[in-house]
Every structure is written in C-alpha cells, then in structure tokens.
Scaffold this active site. Structure first.
Site, PDB file in Angstrom:
ATOM      1  CG  ASP A   1      -1.201   3.430   5.997  1.00  0.00           C
ATOM      2  OD1 ASP A   1      -1.308   4.108   4.975  1.00  0.00           O
ATOM      3  OD2 ASP A   1      -1.431   3.867   7.138  1.00  0.00           O
TER       4      ASP A   1
ATOM      5  CG  ASP B   1      -1.817   1.207   1.271  1.00  0.00           C
ATOM      6  OD1 ASP B   1      -2.352   1.580   0.216  1.00  0.00           O
ATOM      7  OD2 ASP B   1      -1.979   1.801   2.354  1.00  0.00           O
TER       8      ASP B   1
ATOM      9  CD  GLU C   1      -4.316   1.751  -3.179  1.00  0.00           C
ATOM     10  OE1 GLU C   1      -4.082   2.968  -3.122  1.00  0.00           O
ATOM     11  OE2 GLU C   1      -4.900   1.110  -2.290  1.00  0.00           O
TER      12      GLU C   1
END
Length: 198
Positions: A141, A7, A68
């Site tokens: 996160d 992330d 991501e």
C-alpha cells in the site's frame, strides 16, 4: 509540485508525499500506511482515516492530492470500503481548497512501469528504482501510494497541455461558428434587399 498520493483502503490506507523536479525527477518526502481494525465500527474507521489524512494535509501542504479511482473489483464490499476511504480524503482536501485528481490503477501502472497490467511486485520495484530508495517500501500500500504520486507528477503536465489544447480548439470553433453565423446573416440580409453580399 508537491503531490500527496493516496492508495485508499479501510484496513490499510497508503499515504505518500512526492515532490517533482526538472523533467521526470521526483523525490519522496514521506510515506505511511494508516491501519484500522476490521472489527471496528465503519464510521470510526473512516474517522481515523480522515483524521490521518487531515494531519498530512495540514502538515505537508501538498499542491494536489492524487487518489486511486476505484475502477472495478470482484469483491463489492472491498470496493465500497476503498471508495469510502478515498471519498473522506478527497473531501478533506476539497475543504482546504486543494485540488484532487483521480487515476485508475492501469494508468498508475502504465505511468510507473510502462505496462498497464503490471503486478504489485513490478510496481514496487519500479517505485524503488525511480525514487532511488535503498529499500522497497512496505507494505504494498505504501508503494502504491508513492506510485500514485509519481503518476500524477508525470501525467499532470501532459493533462494540462491537453486541457489547454482542448480550450484552444473550443475557442477556435466558437470563433468560426460566430463568423459563419455572421456570413449567413449577411447573405440573408442581402437576399432581402437585393444587394450583393460583402
């Protein structure tokens, strides 16, 4: 399959390692969040993130890295930082010959919660449940990095089947077009000689 979920972010960058088992079984092996101070030089922040990612890649040796994809954000500066953090990690993986897959936030949310517009609390709750964790991963996160790894574990087989089907369809189309071309050539040749095409 061992998936390193990322992330990306400059202030907080979530890293996770998940291993897939039979069916949809997944096991969390590690999770962490790399933090860099906002007042630090950008290049130094990216270096810290890259060094942490390289340590993870060399220590855990994942099969694939799932990052991501920066889809859209209102804050352009935040989006740039997110993309830069993801980029240095993707580069570190590529240098080691480890494939990198990108998933949009909505793909991750849909895979983990069944809802592409789920909020962070829903994603965290489902990640905790899927992995059978005693406590929810914190901060968000960390949960997002785990969600990315889970998403890839579940989507990769489907993506591989789709790629195989597309390759098979392309091969069939090429064979059909080749046969059609040969038939047309035979018709033209027959027309020139006056013979009946075979």
């Amino acid at each position: 399959m061992r998936v390193m979920g990322v992330d990306p972010g400059l202030t907080r960058c979530g890293l996770s390692l998940v291993e897939s088992g039979a069916g949809r079984a997944v096991t969390a092996l590690d999770v962490d969040v790399v933090r860099t101070p906002a007042d630090m030089d950008l290049a130094q922040r990216l270096l810290l993130i890259a060094e942490s990612a390289e340590y993870w890649l060399d220590t855990h040796r994942p099969t694939v890295v799932a990052v991501e994809r920066v889809f859209s954000q209102n804050n352009v500066r935040t989006a740039m930082g997110t993309a830069q953090a993801g980029g240095v990690i993707a580069l570190a993986a590529a240098r080691r010959g480890i494939p990198v897959a990108f998933h949009t936030p909505s793909e991750v949310k849909a895979a983990v919660t069944g809802n592409g517009t789920a909020d962070k609390a829903q994603v965290t709750a489902m990640v905790t449940r899927i992995l059978g964790m005693q406590q929810a991963p914190r901060p968000a996160d960390a949960a997002d990095a785990l969600a990315l790894a889970i998403c890839h574990c579940w989507r990769a087989p489907m993506m591989a089947r789709m790629a195989a089907a597309e390759a098979q369809a392309a091969a069939a189309k090429a064979a059909y077009e080749k046969k059609l071309k040969q038939q047309r050539a035979a018709v033209r040749a027959a027309a020139r000689t006056g013979a009946q095409p075979r």
